[in-house]
Design a protein around this motif. Structure first.
Motif, PDB file in Angstrom:
ATOM      1  N   VAL A 221       0.822  -1.024  -0.186  1.00 52.62           N
ATOM      2  CA  VAL A 221       0.065   0.038  -0.135  1.00 52.62           C
ATOM      3  C   VAL A 221       1.087   1.274   0.093  1.00 52.62           C
ATOM      4  CG1 VAL A 221      -1.697   1.416   1.289  1.00 52.62           C
ATOM      5  CG2 VAL A 221      -1.819  -1.109   1.051  1.00 52.62           C
ATOM      6  N   ASP A 222       1.921   1.392   0.898  1.00 52.12           N
ATOM      7  CA  ASP A 222       2.914   2.661   0.646  1.00 52.12           C
ATOM      8  C   ASP A 222       3.762   2.652  -0.686  1.00 52.12           C
ATOM      9  OD1 ASP A 222       4.384   4.274   2.164  1.00 52.12           O
ATOM     10  OD2 ASP A 222       5.976   3.181   2.245  1.00 52.12           O
ATOM     11  N   LYS A 223       3.906   1.677  -1.127  1.00 50.70           N
ATOM     12  CA  LYS A 223       4.664   1.755  -2.344  1.00 50.70           C
ATOM     13  C   LYS A 223       3.721   1.985  -3.432  1.00 50.70           C
ATOM     14  CE  LYS A 223       7.948  -1.277  -2.978  1.00 50.70           C
ATOM     15  NZ  LYS A 223       8.568  -2.505  -3.477  1.00 50.70           N
ATOM     16  N   PHE A 224       2.614   1.220  -3.571  1.00 51.29           N
ATOM     17  CA  PHE A 224       1.760   1.510  -4.931  1.00 51.29           C
ATOM     18  C   PHE A 224       0.460   2.330  -4.681  1.00 51.29           C
ATOM     19  CE2 PHE A 224       3.870  -2.358  -5.630  1.00 51.29           C
ATOM     20  CZ  PHE A 224       4.164  -2.444  -7.172  1.00 51.29           C
ATOM     21  N   GLY A 225       0.041   2.553  -3.325  1.00 52.94           N
ATOM     22  CA  GLY A 225      -1.184   3.231  -3.021  1.00 52.94           C
ATOM     23  C   GLY A 225      -2.369   2.580  -2.996  1.00 52.94           C
ATOM     24  N   PHE A 226      -2.314   1.081  -3.273  1.00 58.22           N
ATOM     25  CA  PHE A 226      -3.474   0.178  -3.027  1.00 58.22           C
ATOM     26  C   PHE A 226      -2.765  -1.322  -3.033  1.00 58.22           C
ATOM     27  CE2 PHE A 226      -2.636  -0.293  -7.449  1.00 58.22           C
ATOM     28  CZ  PHE A 226      -3.131  -1.745  -7.949  1.00 58.22           C
ATOM     29  N   CYS A 227      -3.692  -2.375  -2.537  1.00 56.67           N
ATOM     30  CA  CYS A 227      -3.132  -3.534  -2.520  1.00 56.67           C
ATOM     31  C   CYS A 227      -4.655  -4.318  -2.427  1.00 56.67           C
ATOM     32  CB  CYS A 227      -2.389  -3.615  -1.419  1.00 56.67           C
ATOM     33  SG  CYS A 227      -1.799  -5.916  -1.464  1.00 56.67           S
ATOM     34  N   GLY A 290      -7.699   8.191   5.814  1.00 52.92           N
ATOM     35  CA  GLY A 290      -6.428   7.608   5.303  1.00 52.92           C
ATOM     36  C   GLY A 290      -6.586   6.494   4.409  1.00 52.92           C
ATOM     37  N   LEU A 291      -6.797   5.190   4.957  1.00 53.05           N
ATOM     38  CA  LEU A 291      -7.045   4.151   4.122  1.00 53.05           C
ATOM     39  C   LEU A 291      -8.472   3.811   4.054  1.00 53.05           C
ATOM     40  CD1 LEU A 291      -4.379   1.592   5.355  1.00 53.05           C
ATOM     41  CD2 LEU A 291      -4.101   3.391   3.646  1.00 53.05           C
ATOM     42  N   GLN A 292      -8.865   3.145   2.811  1.00 50.70           N
ATOM     43  CA  GLN A 292     -10.312   2.679   2.451  1.00 50.70           C
ATOM     44  C   GLN A 292     -10.320   1.402   2.180  1.00 50.70           C
ATOM     45  OE1 GLN A 292     -12.699   5.435   0.295  1.00 50.70           O
ATOM     46  NE2 GLN A 292     -14.339   4.222   0.618  1.00 50.70           N
ATOM     47  N   LEU A 293     -10.907   0.352   2.929  1.00 49.53           N
ATOM     48  CA  LEU A 293     -10.965  -1.001   2.482  1.00 49.53           C
ATOM     49  C   LEU A 293     -12.478  -1.198   1.934  1.00 49.53           C
ATOM     50  CD1 LEU A 293      -9.648  -4.041   4.264  1.00 49.53           C
ATOM     51  CD2 LEU A 293     -12.044  -4.067   3.641  1.00 49.53           C
ATOM     52  N   PHE A 294     -12.537  -1.735   0.613  1.00 54.76           N
ATOM     53  CA  PHE A 294     -14.032  -2.073   0.153  1.00 54.76           C
ATOM     54  C   PHE A 294     -13.776  -3.846  -0.100  1.00 54.76           C
ATOM     55  CE2 PHE A 294     -12.489   1.626  -1.942  1.00 54.76           C
ATOM     56  CZ  PHE A 294     -13.391   2.672  -1.690  1.00 54.76           C
ATOM     57  N   GLU A 445      -3.022   5.554  12.347  1.00 59.04           N
ATOM     58  CA  GLU A 445      -3.228   4.558  12.569  1.00 59.04           C
ATOM     59  C   GLU A 445      -2.329   3.351  11.752  1.00 59.04           C
ATOM     60  OE1 GLU A 445      -5.305   6.506  15.026  1.00 59.04           O
ATOM     61  OE2 GLU A 445      -5.724   6.496  12.991  1.00 59.04           O
ATOM     62  N   TYR A 446      -2.499   3.928  10.445  1.00 56.53           N
ATOM     63  CA  TYR A 446      -1.865   3.039   9.301  1.00 56.53           C
ATOM     64  C   TYR A 446      -0.316   3.051   9.307  1.00 56.53           C
ATOM     65  CZ  TYR A 446       0.242   3.123   4.361  1.00 56.53           C
ATOM     66  OH  TYR A 446       0.941   2.964   3.448  1.00 56.53           O
ATOM     67  N   ARG A 447       0.101   4.513   9.377  1.00 52.84           N
ATOM     68  CA  ARG A 447       1.500   4.630   9.450  1.00 52.84           C
ATOM     69  C   ARG A 447       2.147   4.016  10.877  1.00 52.84           C
ATOM     70  NH1 ARG A 447       3.691   5.319   4.647  1.00 52.84           N
ATOM     71  NH2 ARG A 447       2.512   6.557   3.346  1.00 52.84           N
ATOM     72  N   SER A 448       1.566   4.180  11.821  1.00 51.75           N
ATOM     73  CA  SER A 448       1.986   3.512  13.247  1.00 51.75           C
ATOM     74  C   SER A 448       2.121   2.188  13.096  1.00 51.75           C
ATOM     75  CB  SER A 448       0.920   3.815  14.448  1.00 51.75           C
ATOM     76  OG  SER A 448       1.314   3.286  15.436  1.00 51.75           O
ATOM     77  N   LYS A 449       1.158   1.309  12.404  1.00 53.16           N
ATOM     78  CA  LYS A 449       1.271   0.012  12.244  1.00 53.16           C
ATOM     79  C   LYS A 449       2.563  -0.479  11.281  1.00 53.16           C
ATOM     80  CE  LYS A 449      -1.311  -2.822  13.737  1.00 53.16           C
ATOM     81  NZ  LYS A 449      -1.166  -3.719  14.984  1.00 53.16           N
ATOM     82  N   LEU A 450       2.497   0.408  10.158  1.00 53.10           N
ATOM     83  CA  LEU A 450       3.649   0.227   9.386  1.00 53.10           C
ATOM     84  C   LEU A 450       5.127   0.202   9.735  1.00 53.10           C
ATOM     85  CD1 LEU A 450       4.591  -0.614   6.525  1.00 53.10           C
ATOM     86  CD2 LEU A 450       4.274   1.757   5.680  1.00 53.10           C
TER      87      LEU A 450
END
Length: 482
Positions: A221-227, A290-294, A445-450
């Motif tokens: 996600v950090d590299k491509f912006g999605f996964c 920040g992130l959105q999960l579908f 939260e996303y950046r902390s986990k990464l």
């Protein structure tokens, strides 16, 4: 349109050199175009630290830098052990000599304020204990000593006080002059051809207890912006559990974890069968999600509903190269937005700094674009009105270009996470019953986990150097983030 490029490095900027024309990478960021990139030439790069000449050769550990522990052999490299850097006291600074021509100066008060002994810094909570305001403004060391493990300083005090600063930490935090920092995380810019090999992890990997699969997922996600995440049980319960694997779910006016169909249960076009153009969500928040999960749980009795993804950073790089005036307008003109479909909610950002393209220190860090949620534009000068409309027209044309659009038909069992600060999403119109679920996760939260997973699986050079001698409660007291 641009479909690939060769990576060229220049000071502070990575540029994509392309067949007919060039598309500059984002300023100051490490970027490359997917998929036709060619890695930069691999050669031995020589640098020195203290008296140790270090030669990096092909196959060297990428985490190794000038802050690597002396005398430590790393695969693919040769490190020659030697004496530690020199050190001396002058009137206002401690001067560290890394080699015969490279020096760093650290103010006395700065060094005293950053002592990490247990009396000055809590090793468990990682919080400052020293009272900065009790440090004399003219504080000056009584002695400095260069030791293999770091710079030892003795301070004047009624009680003897000694500080020790690791060489790797000092080099990383050098400010007079600033020293070269490790390159930022690489961003891979992509267009429609990403469909050939999109970033994907499995549900089993993402949920594994050791965290390695989760690190792979968030790194993608950090590299491509999605996964994509394949093999997800097609239930809201499993999808919510997957979401919480990253961090807390961010609650909004749409709820916490959402599970919806096209019934207009909420006042938003997402709850209809209409097509949605490429956009980012919650542009009307001061801090967009920040992130959105579908996760598509079902689609029966109809057709359509394909998912659209567009790399906003990729499109921005093209806009900057081909239409610099439009890029400048979209980077400087604030765009007012709102969410007003719910009677009990009326959202507008509390900041006026809301351009389409947000920069920090010259780097593009966020795309904020949803034409449907745009409010009245009343902050333009008369001479900017037509150029601004021309600029968003060009922006839209690039966003909706076949080269930029990645269309995918989601199916139950495959979820996708997008970085809402970079990747725009949309959908085609549809018929029938289409049930979607998902969640927002905050950027912090996303950046902390990464960051936590990076400590474990890809530690930075300072952490590598200090982890065995200065880690308390699982984290080095010299971690670069502290």
């Amino acid at each position: 349109m641009i479909r690939g490029g060769t990576l060229l490095r220049s000071p502070g900027v990575l540029r994509a050199a392309l067949p007919a024309r060039g598309a500059r990478g984002l300023p100051g960021q490490s970027c490359r175009i997917w998929p036709a990139y060619v890695p930069s030439a691999t050669g031995a790069a020589r640098f020195s630290s203290g008296r140790a000449a270090v030669v990096r050769t092909p196959g060297a550990n990428r985490a190794l830098s000038s802050s690597a522990p002396r005398g430590t052999a790393v695969a693919g490299s040769e490190v020659v052990a030697s004496a530690p850097p020199t050190s001396r006291i002058d009137e206002r600074n401690v001067v560290v000599g890394w080699d015969a021509t490279t020096f760093s100066r650290y103010h006395h008060i700065w060094l005293r304020d950053h002592c990490r002994c247990p009396q000055c810094f809590h090793p468990i909570t990682k919080q400052r204990l020293v009272n900065t305001f009790e440090i004399p403004a003219d504080v000056k060391p009584t002695n400095v000593l260069s030791k293999p493990e770091g710079l030892e300083i003795q301070w004047p005090s009624s009680q003897p006080h000694t500080s020790l600063y690791p060489w790797s930490w000092l080099r990383h935090n050098s400010y007079d002059p600033p020293m070269a920092k490790p390159p930022p995380t690489e961003k891979i810019l992509w267009g429609s051809k990403i469909l050939q090999d999109p970033p994907t992890v499995t549900y089993e990997q993402a949920m594994a207890e050791d965290g390695r699969g989760l690190f792979k997922w968030l790194s993608q996600v950090d590299k491509f912006g999605f996964c994509f995440i394949s093999g997800v049980p097609p239930t809201p319960e499993a999808t919510e559990e997957l979401s919480r694997r990253i961090g807390f779910i961010r609650e909004t006016q749409y709820g916490t974890f959402w599970d919806f169909t096209s019934d207009l249960a909420k006042g938003d076009t997402a709850y209809t069968t209409l097509a949605l153009g490429a956009h980012t969500d919650t542009t009307y928040f001061t801090d967009p999600c920040g992130l959105q999960l579908f996760h598509l749980l079902e689609h029966t009795g109809g057709t359509g509903g394909a998912t659209l993804l567009v790399d906003g950073f990729y499109v921005a790089s093209i806009l900057k190269e081909l239409h610099p005036d439009a890029y400048e307008l979209l980077s400087t003109v604030p765009v007012p937005t709102h969410a007003a479909g719910e009677p009990e909610a009326l959202y507008t950002p509390s900041t006026r700094y809301t351009p389409v393209l947000k920069h920090e220190d010259g780097d593009l860090v966020q795309v904020r674009w949803n034409n449907d949620d745009r409010s009245v534009i009343r902050n333009l000068r008369p001479d900017q009105v037509e150029p601004w409309y021309d600029a968003i027209r060009v922006w839209y044309k690039l966003l909706s270009s076949p080269d930029s659009e990645y269309w995918v038909q989601l199916s139950p069992g495959t979820a996708v996470v997008v970085d809402n600060h970079r990747v725009l999403h949309g959908r085609s119109a549809f018929t029938g019953k289409r049930r979607m679920c998902g969640a927002y996760i905050g950027t912090d939260e996303y950046r902390s986990k990464l960051a936590v997973l990076s400590e474990k699986f890809a530690p930075d050079p300072v952490t590598q150097d200090t982890a065995t001698t200065a880690s308390v409660n699982g984290r080095s007291i010299w971690h670069p983030a502290l």
